[in-house]
Design a protein around this motif. Structure first.
Motif, PDB file in Angstrom:
ATOM      1  N   ALA A 113      25.439  54.377  30.468  1.00 45.32           N
ATOM      2  CA  ALA A 113      26.707  53.315  29.970  1.00 45.32           C
ATOM      3  C   ALA A 113      27.492  52.793  29.864  1.00 45.32           C
ATOM      4  CB  ALA A 113      26.303  54.111  28.898  1.00 45.32           C
ATOM      5  N   MET A 171      17.066  45.310  26.929  1.00 41.23           N
ATOM      6  CA  MET A 171      17.747  46.520  26.422  1.00 41.23           C
ATOM      7  C   MET A 171      15.914  47.287  25.032  1.00 41.23           C
ATOM      8  SD  MET A 171      19.969  49.033  23.416  1.00 41.23           S
ATOM      9  CE  MET A 171      21.427  48.076  24.129  1.00 41.23           C
ATOM     10  N   TYR A 220      20.752  53.678  28.591  1.00 37.38           N
ATOM     11  CA  TYR A 220      21.797  53.409  28.538  1.00 37.38           C
ATOM     12  C   TYR A 220      22.303  54.699  27.328  1.00 37.38           C
ATOM     13  CZ  TYR A 220      24.598  50.760  25.480  1.00 37.38           C
ATOM     14  OH  TYR A 220      25.948  50.319  24.741  1.00 37.38           O
ATOM     15  N   ILE A 274      18.884  49.614  29.971  1.00 38.31           N
ATOM     16  CA  ILE A 274      18.845  48.419  29.458  1.00 38.31           C
ATOM     17  C   ILE A 274      18.994  48.194  30.727  1.00 38.31           C
ATOM     18  CG2 ILE A 274      21.543  49.202  29.750  1.00 38.31           C
ATOM     19  CD1 ILE A 274      22.092  46.989  27.369  1.00 38.31           C
ATOM     20  N   LEU A 307      27.020  44.594  23.754  1.00 40.32           N
ATOM     21  CA  LEU A 307      26.785  44.935  24.059  1.00 40.32           C
ATOM     22  C   LEU A 307      26.309  45.749  22.321  1.00 40.32           C
ATOM     23  CD1 LEU A 307      27.806  47.595  26.801  1.00 40.32           C
ATOM     24  CD2 LEU A 307      26.241  46.564  27.181  1.00 40.32           C
TER      25      LEU A 307
END
Length: 321
Positions: A158, A179, A221, A227, A285
């Motif tokens: 991430a 995602m 992620y 993602i 995000l």
């Protein structure tokens, strides 16, 4: 050393090398005479001996790290022939070999033949590495920080993805985000075991890396959530790719919730000043994670743990506008 086959290959190279190292001098010792100490060119011995030792080191590195295949075979054959030529040149400085015509011819052949074969192997290695780089590009975009790499899937994590997102926002170019989150993955781990769960995540990571375009990037992620950054994306492309990815996940015996976003002025809160790229990335995000949480809540009653990891389930794609 890895696989038993690789260990056997390495042992074979060692054994054959030692055999040649001992057999050839023994043959020359019986067939001809050695030079006197005064007649020996020690500088040539040092230089040719160094070439032989370096060539053997290269050979052992190739054997120990390269996977089996045509490229590896060519590299091993070329380096082996080159090392043999260097070794024969070294022995030529110690023994008087002019009395053995066959040896003079045999001495001159291994080095040029080895270099020719090695060149072919290196050329094919170049083509192979081009393909590998193309696959790595969807995993890391050549931003290699090993502490930011997920140990299981070998994808960026991430933090690394946030770095790429900030960079993309700073360039002010169009892009899309997708995602996906595996449905009831915790239940899959309980039923199948943690090892099977890790294997599923690794397979999904490999499949996603091979499915995406060269300029795209996929990262793990969190947990069972991935993602994807799609550079130069338009709404039609992002929605189609999101749908294809969601359908493709079913081939692994699971279903997934998928949301996607095309960053636009409507995505981020209106402000009177320009928002720094880092704040924009964090906001984007956060919105994407919120949308995923909402999507999971909507789908959870319709997807039972048994269905999520065994059969394909119809599910909706969610868009961030």
């Amino acid at each position: 050393m890895g696989t038993p086959a690789k260990s056997l290959r390495l042992a074979s190279v060692y054994g054959l090398s030692l055999l040649i190292i001992f057999i050839v001098p023994l043959f020359l010792w019986q067939s001809t005479t050695a030079k006197t100490v005064a007649a020996v060119d020690w500088f040539d011995i040092v230089t040719e001996g160094a070439l032989f030792i370096l060539g053997m080191c290269w050979l052992m590195v190739i054997v120990s790290v390269r996977p089996a295949g045509r490229v590896t075979n060519l590299l091993i054959a070329g380096l082996s022939s080159y090392c043999l030529g260097c070794y024969l040149d070294l022995l030529d400085e110690i023994f008087i070999v002019k009395t053995i015509p066959v040896y003079n011819w045999f001495e001159k052949m291994p080095t040029p033949v080895g270099l020719l074969v090695l060149t072919c192997g290196l050329w094919l290695w170049r083509d192979e590495q081009t393909v590998v780089n193309r696959q790595l590009q969807t995993r890391e975009q050549f931003y290699r920080e090993h502490q930011l790499t997920d140990g299981l899937t070998l994808l960026n994590d991430a933090k690394a993805f946030e770095h790429h997102l900030i960079k993309q926002l700073s360039q002010n170019q169009a892009f899309g985000l997708i995602m996906l989150d595996i449905d009831n993955f915790h239940q899959y781990n309980q039923n199948q075991g943690l090892e099977e769960g890790d294997r599923l995540l690794s397979q999904l990571a490999l499949w996603l890396s091979s499915t995406l375009r060269n300029q795209d990037l996929v990262c793990r992620y969190a947990g069972d959530r991935f993602i994807i950054l799609l550079r130069g994306a338009i709404p039609a492309l992002v929605s189609v790719m999101a749908e294809q990815i969601q359908q493709g996940v079913s081939a692994f015996g699971c279903s997934a919730s998928v949301v996607w976003a095309l960053p636009s002025p409507k995505v981020l809160p209106l402000q009177t000043h320009k928002t720094p790229a880092k704040e924009e990335a964090a906001t984007l995000l956060q919105l994407l994670n919120q949308k995923m949480s909402q999507q999971k809540e909507i789908r959870s009653p319709a997807v039972t743990p048994a269905q999520a990891c065994n059969t394909q389930n119809p599910s909706t794609l969610s868009e961030l506008n």
